[in-house]
Design a protein around this motif. Structure first.
Motif, PDB file in Angstrom:
ATOM      1  N   VAL A  42       0.812  -1.214   0.000  1.00 36.06           N
ATOM      2  CA  VAL A  42       0.000   0.000   0.000  1.00 36.06           C
ATOM      3  C   VAL A  42       0.844   1.263   0.000  1.00 36.06           C
ATOM      4  O   VAL A  42       0.333   2.353   0.204  1.00 36.06           O
ATOM      5  N   GLY A  43       2.135   1.133  -0.244  1.00 38.28           N
ATOM      6  CA  GLY A  43       2.978   2.316  -0.306  1.00 38.28           C
ATOM      7  C   GLY A  43       3.725   2.547   0.990  1.00 38.28           C
ATOM      8  O   GLY A  43       3.675   1.758   1.915  1.00 38.28           O
ATOM      9  N   SER A  44       4.433   3.664   1.057  1.00 36.83           N
ATOM     10  CA  SER A  44       5.253   3.984   2.226  1.00 36.83           C
ATOM     11  C   SER A  44       4.533   4.985   3.110  1.00 36.83           C
ATOM     12  O   SER A  44       4.128   6.046   2.674  1.00 36.83           O
ATOM     13  N   ARG A  45       4.370   4.623   4.351  1.00 31.78           N
ATOM     14  CA  ARG A  45       3.795   5.539   5.312  1.00 31.78           C
ATOM     15  C   ARG A  45       4.244   5.134   6.701  1.00 31.78           C
ATOM     16  O   ARG A  45       4.555   3.969   6.947  1.00 31.78           O
ATOM     17  N   GLY A  46       4.272   6.076   7.617  1.00 31.12           N
ATOM     18  CA  GLY A  46       4.882   5.810   8.910  1.00 31.12           C
ATOM     19  C   GLY A  46       3.930   5.281   9.969  1.00 31.12           C
ATOM     20  O   GLY A  46       2.809   5.744  10.104  1.00 31.12           O
ATOM     21  N   TYR A  47       4.415   4.311  10.696  1.00 27.71           N
ATOM     22  CA  TYR A  47       3.697   3.746  11.831  1.00 27.71           C
ATOM     23  C   TYR A  47       4.566   3.887  13.061  1.00 27.71           C
ATOM     24  O   TYR A  47       5.769   3.674  13.015  1.00 27.71           O
ATOM     25  N   GLY A  48       3.944   4.214  14.174  1.00 30.05           N
ATOM     26  CA  GLY A  48       4.662   4.317  15.418  1.00 30.05           C
ATOM     27  C   GLY A  48       4.080   3.390  16.454  1.00 30.05           C
ATOM     28  O   GLY A  48       3.032   2.774  16.241  1.00 30.05           O
ATOM     29  N   GLU A  49       4.752   3.288  17.592  1.00 31.09           N
ATOM     30  CA  GLU A  49       4.290   2.417  18.672  1.00 31.09           C
ATOM     31  C   GLU A  49       3.612   3.263  19.736  1.00 31.09           C
ATOM     32  O   GLU A  49       4.200   4.212  20.255  1.00 31.09           O
ATOM     33  N   ASN A  50       2.348   2.909  20.052  1.00 30.90           N
ATOM     34  CA  ASN A  50       1.645   3.678  21.075  1.00 30.90           C
ATOM     35  C   ASN A  50       2.002   3.170  22.473  1.00 30.90           C
ATOM     36  O   ASN A  50       2.843   2.275  22.629  1.00 30.90           O
ATOM     37  N   SER A  51       1.356   3.739  23.480  1.00 29.48           N
ATOM     38  CA  SER A  51       1.701   3.421  24.868  1.00 29.48           C
ATOM     39  C   SER A  51       1.429   1.963  25.222  1.00 29.48           C
ATOM     40  O   SER A  51       1.999   1.435  26.181  1.00 29.48           O
ATOM     41  N   LEU A  52       0.561   1.292  24.443  1.00 31.13           N
ATOM     42  CA  LEU A  52       0.263  -0.122  24.677  1.00 31.13           C
ATOM     43  C   LEU A  52       1.192  -1.050  23.903  1.00 31.13           C
ATOM     44  O   LEU A  52       1.088  -2.274  24.026  1.00 31.13           O
ATOM     45  N   GLY A  53       2.076  -0.455  23.106  1.00 31.94           N
ATOM     46  CA  GLY A  53       3.006  -1.263  22.320  1.00 31.94           C
ATOM     47  C   GLY A  53       2.444  -1.718  20.992  1.00 31.94           C
ATOM     48  O   GLY A  53       3.014  -2.607  20.347  1.00 31.94           O
ATOM     49  N   TYR A  54       1.340  -1.125  20.536  1.00 34.95           N
ATOM     50  CA  TYR A  54       0.732  -1.490  19.260  1.00 34.95           C
ATOM     51  C   TYR A  54       1.190  -0.540  18.162  1.00 34.95           C
ATOM     52  O   TYR A  54       1.329   0.667  18.381  1.00 34.95           O
ATOM     53  N   GLU A  55       1.359  -1.076  16.957  1.00 33.09           N
ATOM     54  CA  GLU A  55       1.685  -0.249  15.803  1.00 33.09           C
ATOM     55  C   GLU A  55       0.442   0.498  15.336  1.00 33.09           C
ATOM     56  O   GLU A  55      -0.572  -0.112  14.994  1.00 33.09           O
ATOM     57  N   ILE A  56       0.519   1.827  15.301  1.00 39.84           N
ATOM     58  CA  ILE A  56      -0.598   2.653  14.870  1.00 39.84           C
ATOM     59  C   ILE A  56      -0.074   3.697  13.881  1.00 39.84           C
ATOM     60  O   ILE A  56       0.992   4.274  14.083  1.00 39.84           O
ATOM     61  N   ALA A  57      -0.828   3.953  12.833  1.00 37.18           N
ATOM     62  CA  ALA A  57      -0.412   4.924  11.826  1.00 37.18           C
ATOM     63  C   ALA A  57      -0.380   6.334  12.400  1.00 37.18           C
ATOM     64  O   ALA A  57      -1.205   6.690  13.250  1.00 37.18           O
ATOM     65  N   TRP A  58       0.536   7.139  11.920  1.00 38.91           N
ATOM     66  CA  TRP A  58       0.688   8.505  12.414  1.00 38.91           C
ATOM     67  C   TRP A  58      -0.536   9.364  12.138  1.00 38.91           C
ATOM     68  O   TRP A  58      -0.822  10.315  12.846  1.00 38.91           O
ATOM     69  N   TRP A  59      -1.321   9.018  11.084  1.00 32.57           N
ATOM     70  CA  TRP A  59      -2.435   9.862  10.672  1.00 32.57           C
ATOM     71  C   TRP A  59      -3.774   9.479  11.313  1.00 32.57           C
ATOM     72  O   TRP A  59      -4.789  10.112  11.038  1.00 32.57           O
ATOM     73  N   VAL A  60      -3.804   8.442  12.150  1.00 35.28           N
ATOM     74  CA  VAL A  60      -5.062   8.053  12.814  1.00 35.28           C
ATOM     75  C   VAL A  60      -5.539   9.213  13.692  1.00 35.28           C
ATOM     76  O   VAL A  60      -4.795   9.730  14.526  1.00 35.28           O
ATOM     77  N   HIS A  61      -6.792   9.614  13.495  1.00 31.26           N
ATOM     78  CA  HIS A  61      -7.315  10.776  14.207  1.00 31.26           C
ATOM     79  C   HIS A  61      -8.787  10.562  14.559  1.00 31.26           C
ATOM     80  O   HIS A  61      -9.572  10.099  13.726  1.00 31.26           O
ATOM     81  N   PRO A  62      -9.204  10.884  15.784  1.00 31.90           N
ATOM     82  CA  PRO A  62     -10.581  10.630  16.222  1.00 31.90           C
ATOM     83  C   PRO A  62     -11.653  11.257  15.344  1.00 31.90           C
ATOM     84  O   PRO A  62     -12.683  10.636  15.081  1.00 31.90           O
ATOM     85  N   GLU A  63     -11.432  12.466  14.879  1.00 30.12           N
ATOM     86  CA  GLU A  63     -12.477  13.170  14.122  1.00 30.12           C
ATOM     87  C   GLU A  63     -12.836  12.443  12.828  1.00 30.12           C
ATOM     88  O   GLU A  63     -14.013  12.306  12.475  1.00 30.12           O
ATOM     89  N   ARG A  64     -11.828  11.961  12.107  1.00 29.83           N
ATOM     90  CA  ARG A  64     -12.107  11.269  10.847  1.00 29.83           C
ATOM     91  C   ARG A  64     -12.889   9.978  11.084  1.00 29.83           C
ATOM     92  O   ARG A  64     -13.861   9.681  10.402  1.00 29.83           O
ATOM     93  N   TYR A  65     -12.447   9.208  12.069  1.00 24.85           N
ATOM     94  CA  TYR A  65     -13.117   7.943  12.351  1.00 24.85           C
ATOM     95  C   TYR A  65     -14.558   8.162  12.812  1.00 24.85           C
ATOM     96  O   TYR A  65     -15.465   7.409  12.452  1.00 24.85           O
TER      97      TYR A  65
END
Length: 254
Positions: A42-65
């Motif tokens: 799906v291309g190149s995009r960044g994922y980080g590790e949240n406080s629970l240790g899960y990989e989550i995309a940098w662009w995940v945002h409550p308003e969009r969801y």
């Protein structure tokens, strides 16, 4: 209060809590190179590790969801047993919230990236929902082919269309997997779709082969993007070259 209304509100509340719990903090997001990882086709995009240790995309945002969930539920049938297919579920926030709020739904949540599925399974486990949701890694063509004997009542796909390399085949597979009275609901970034598929005259032209457009809405405008996403919108505009805007569309088989 009617049960359907209660479930509608409950599912939105569950979704909001899931997203807010797992979204990267500004500090966690600052560590992410948004072009750092090549994710399953799906291309190149960044994922980080949240406080629970899960990989989550940098662009995940409550308003969009939240906007996507309201959009989905405004067309959702709450009566009877329903088979739902989600293509490109990512962390499966929509799907897990639906499974929690609507036990009558049978949900198959899929993603091309096995790491996304692994994250979704962990979140579902923590949400204590597993009886009516199944996770599977794979592309749309293989998923719909594997379930050709049983059609889906609804197929959903959020923020995926603009990452599909063979969009015409993808839409054809959706048409083959959808029941005669079912709906396909999806969201996409029109700027990214246009840049990814410059040879395509329009999304509507491709849809016209198999579907009738029931409704089309703007979920997040360019103005909304700056107001809602703040720094995330600015990073997207500067680094990716397009704003974080989202359109929603509902189509049915011809």
């Amino acid at each position: 209060m009617p049960e359907a209304i209660l479930d509608f509100n409950t599912s939105c509340d569950i979704l909001d809590n899931l997203v807010k719990t797992h979204t990267l903090t500004p500090e966690e997001r600052a560590k992410v190179d948004i072009f750092s990882q090549n994710r399953g086709g799906v291309g190149s995009r960044g994922y980080g590790e949240n406080s629970l240790g899960y990989e989550i995309a940098w662009w995940v945002h409550p308003e969009r969801y939240h906007k996507e969930m309201q959009f989905l539920l405004s067309y959702f049938s709450l009566e009877g047993k329903k088979n739902i297919l989600s293509i490109g579920c990512g962390p499966a926030f929509h799907e897990i919230a639906l499974a929690c709020a609507f036990p009558n739904l049978n949900i198959l949540a899929t993603d091309l990236d096995k790491r996304e599925i692994a994250t979704a399974q962990k979140i579902a486990l923590n949400a204590k929902v597993s009886d009516n949701i199944t996770f599977k890694s794979g592309d749309a063509l293989s998923i719909t082919s594997a379930h050709s004997s049983s059609k889906f009542d609804q197929i959903i796909s959020f923020a995926t269309l603009h990452d599909v390399p063979q969009l015409e085949l993808f839409l054809e597979s959706i048409a083959q997997g959808l029941s005669s009275d079912g709906l396909f609901l999806f969201s996409y970034n029109p700027f990214r779709l246009q840049s990814q598929f410059s040879e395509i005259e329009s999304l509507e032209r491709l849809l016209d082969k198999h579907f009738t457009i029931k409704d089309s809405v703007v979920l997040t405008s360019e103005k909304d993007s700056l107001a809602y996403y703040g720094e995330i919108a600015q990073i997207s505009q500067e680094k990716r070259g397009y704003p974080l805007v989202w359109n929603g569309m509902v189509v049915k088989l011809k």
